[in-house]
Design an enzyme around this catalytic site. Structure first.
Site, PDB file in Angstrom:
ATOM      1  N   ASP A  89      -0.752  48.767  68.677  1.00  0.00           N
ATOM      2  CA  ASP A  89      -1.117  48.429  70.056  1.00  0.00           C
ATOM      3  C   ASP A  89      -0.234  49.135  71.071  1.00  0.00           C
ATOM      4  O   ASP A  89      -0.477  49.061  72.267  1.00  0.00           O
ATOM      5  CB  ASP A  89      -1.022  46.903  70.253  1.00  0.00           C
ATOM      6  CG  ASP A  89      -1.555  46.441  71.594  1.00  0.00           C
ATOM      7  OD1 ASP A  89      -2.650  46.896  71.990  1.00  0.00           O
ATOM      8  OD2 ASP A  89      -0.891  45.623  72.253  1.00  0.00           O
TER       9      ASP A  89
ATOM     10  N   SER B 132      -5.264  45.009  76.981  1.00  0.00           N
ATOM     11  CA  SER B 132      -6.097  45.051  75.776  1.00  0.00           C
ATOM     12  C   SER B 132      -7.134  43.939  75.833  1.00  0.00           C
ATOM     13  O   SER B 132      -6.827  42.797  76.196  1.00  0.00           O
ATOM     14  CB  SER B 132      -5.236  44.879  74.522  1.00  0.00           C
ATOM     15  OG  SER B 132      -4.221  45.862  74.466  1.00  0.00           O
TER      16      SER B 132
ATOM     17  N   GLN C 179      -9.640  50.036  69.675  1.00  0.00           N
ATOM     18  CA  GLN C 179      -9.333  49.068  70.725  1.00  0.00           C
ATOM     19  C   GLN C 179     -10.111  49.405  71.987  1.00  0.00           C
ATOM     20  O   GLN C 179     -10.295  50.567  72.330  1.00  0.00           O
ATOM     21  CB  GLN C 179      -7.838  49.072  71.042  1.00  0.00           C
ATOM     22  CG  GLN C 179      -7.406  48.042  72.076  1.00  0.00           C
ATOM     23  CD  GLN C 179      -5.909  48.071  72.300  1.00  0.00           C
ATOM     24  OE1 GLN C 179      -5.427  48.731  73.224  1.00  0.00           O
ATOM     25  NE2 GLN C 179      -5.157  47.352  71.479  1.00  0.00           N
TER      26      GLN C 179
END
Length: 295
Positions: A209, A233, A283
């Site tokens: 991430d 996110s 993502q």
């Protein structure tokens, strides 16, 4: 960046962060670093959620995929409770649902699948050619030294991961970053991690991430912060194809196939230094110009 915790001390602090306190057989509690962003880092809550799920599964079964949604910003000064649901234990697979809660409200939820080792077909895409090795690239400290005003919170938070960008990172000044279709970074946890496969999978989840959404900005030569873009996110998926030590160098090869409607999609592939294709991440994130309205 004087005084920032790095190296083995930072890695040990992250391991402690991932060592959740058991509340019951299926509930665990985690905390956030004392110094950090205004909201809980997405990789932290995803990594902790995976720790919680993994502690309820036979250790002989390795996590091979996870899919999560970030539904509320987490408050870093409040503890996080992880409630795990045993969805299924089959002959080969175990599936868990892990929900991160603050004040009984979900901030993140994840489904994770674990699989016992089996033999079968085996192929993989090769490592991208002609990528400089990590020792040929400047450190993050060297990259950002000309831009002290761009550091913000990153000048104070712990740095357990050594990150080496092949191109310019998203923290430079506006106009200082050329548009690049691929964003490639070498990473490794900057110390020795314990020999626990679940911990290394959680560490890769944490790292996945860290730079992924930056690939959307890289496509446009955009940067984070003042004069650029802010982001969050929305969801995160990770497939772990082969075992990998997170404290050894791996290449994170990222790109963005689409961005529209203030959302950007990014995909990343992780390759171990010996060329093994170890993981794939996808993502989507919310990306807005600094000063644009929120909702």
């Amino acid at each position: 960046m004087t005084g920032v915790q790095t190296g083995q001390a930072a890695v040990d602090a992250l391991v402690e962060l991932l060592d959740l306190k058991p509340l019951s057989e299926m509930r665990f509690q985690g905390v956030s670093p004392e110094v950090g962003p205004l909201r809980v880092f997405g990789g932290q809550v995803a990594g902790q959620a995976l720790v919680a799920a993994g502690r309820t599964v036979d250790p002989a079964r390795r996590v091979h995929s996870l899919h999560g949604y970030f539904v509320r910003p987490g408050n870093p000064v409040e503890p996080i409770v992880y409630a795990v649901e045993n969805v299924r234990d089959g002959r080969s697979f175990s599936v868990r649902r892990s929900v991160a809660l603050q004040h009984d409200r979900p901030i993140f939820f994840m489904a994770a699948s674990f699989h016992r080792d089996e033999s079968g077909l085996d192929h993989a895409e090769p490592t991208p050619p002609d990528v400089p090795g990590p020792d040929e690239l400047p450190t993050m400290r060297e990259r950002l030294a000309p831009y002290p005003e761009r550091l913000g919170i990153w000048a104070r938070v712990s740095r357990p991961i050594d990150v080496r960008y092949v191109g310019e990172p998203g923290w430079v000044r506006p106009g200082s970053r050329p548009a690049e279709a691929r964003q490639r970074v070498w990473m490794r946890f900057d110390g020795t991690l314990p020999d626990d496969p679940l911990l290394h999978a959680c560490a890769l989840t944490y790292a996945s991430d860290l730079t992924l959404l930056d690939a959307v900005l890289s496509t446009h030569g955009e940067v984070w912060g003042d004069g650029g873009v802010i982001g969050a996110s929305l969801d995160h998926a990770l497939w772990l194809h082969r075992p990998c030590r997170a404290d050894e160098w791996f290449l994170y090869d990222c790109w963005s196939p689409s961005a529209s409607g203030a959302r950007g999609l990014a995909t990343g592939r992780m390759f171990a230094a010996d060329g093994r294709y170890v993981a794939t991440a996808v993502q989507e994130g919310l990306l807005r110009r600094v000063g644009a309205g929120s909702g």
